[in-house]
Write a protein that holds these residues in place. Sequence first.
Motif, PDB file in Angstrom:
ATOM      1  N   HIS A   2      54.582   5.668  39.274  1.00 60.32           N
ATOM      2  CA  HIS A   2      53.818   5.377  40.391  1.00 60.32           C
ATOM      3  C   HIS A   2      52.287   5.107  39.783  1.00 60.32           C
ATOM      4  N   TYR A   3      51.929   3.873  40.010  1.00 66.13           N
ATOM      5  CA  TYR A   3      50.225   3.607  39.587  1.00 66.13           C
ATOM      6  C   TYR A   3      49.426   3.995  40.746  1.00 66.13           C
ATOM      7  N   LEU A   4      48.323   4.545  40.422  1.00 65.30           N
ATOM      8  CA  LEU A   4      47.277   4.795  41.287  1.00 65.30           C
ATOM      9  C   LEU A   4      46.219   3.503  40.891  1.00 65.30           C
ATOM     10  N   PHE A   5      45.887   2.492  41.866  1.00 67.11           N
ATOM     11  CA  PHE A   5      44.708   1.526  41.652  1.00 67.11           C
ATOM     12  C   PHE A   5      43.499   2.035  42.078  1.00 67.11           C
ATOM     13  N   ILE A  23      58.626  -3.568  37.134  1.00 63.63           N
ATOM     14  CA  ILE A  23      57.457  -3.178  38.323  1.00 63.63           C
ATOM     15  C   ILE A  23      58.350  -3.684  39.405  1.00 63.63           C
ATOM     16  N   LEU A  24      58.488  -2.775  40.387  1.00 63.64           N
ATOM     17  CA  LEU A  24      59.213  -3.093  41.698  1.00 63.64           C
ATOM     18  C   LEU A  24      57.856  -3.627  42.636  1.00 63.64           C
ATOM     19  N   TRP A  52      54.834   0.754  41.951  1.00 64.74           N
ATOM     20  CA  TRP A  52      56.207   1.547  41.750  1.00 64.74           C
ATOM     21  C   TRP A  52      56.882   0.716  40.522  1.00 64.74           C
ATOM     22  N   ALA A  53      57.511   1.525  39.729  1.00 64.09           N
ATOM     23  CA  ALA A  53      57.858   1.058  38.349  1.00 64.09           C
ATOM     24  C   ALA A  53      59.314   1.817  38.156  1.00 64.09           C
ATOM     25  N   VAL A  54      60.291   1.230  37.454  1.00 64.64           N
ATOM     26  CA  VAL A  54      61.377   1.712  36.894  1.00 64.64           C
ATOM     27  C   VAL A  54      61.266   1.711  35.253  1.00 64.64           C
ATOM     28  N   VAL A  55      61.177   2.840  34.635  1.00 66.34           N
ATOM     29  CA  VAL A  55      61.196   2.778  33.193  1.00 66.34           C
ATOM     30  C   VAL A  55      62.344   3.346  32.677  1.00 66.34           C
TER      31      VAL A  55
END
Length: 114
Positions: A111-114, A59-60, A67-70
Amino acid sequence: MFNSDVKNYDRKVKKDLFNLTIRAHVNNSSLSIEKSISERNVDFGNRLGIGLGIEAEFILPYNKNKWAVVIEPIYRSFNSEKTSDVSFVSGGKLKSIINYSSIEVPLSVRHYLF
């Protein structure tokens, strides 16, 4: 009133910046080999196989950790055997065996949507 300092005792919630998950996959694979000589065509048909992967998520610290790199290395395999009646070998039987395995390493951005 009184001259006193105000202290905030709320704990800050520290979020993980790294997640590790084991993933299982079910694959439907097929293989057919076609040569110019019609007797050498081999169709192994469809086979269900399993795959196993490990997902590592980083997780960035940008945009409220949205944002995260997987990266997820995946192991896959396909094994099959086929016996055909042919006239160009002694015994009249041709046995074809396929043992295939691979490791895929997909890299993605999430990309996460909270």
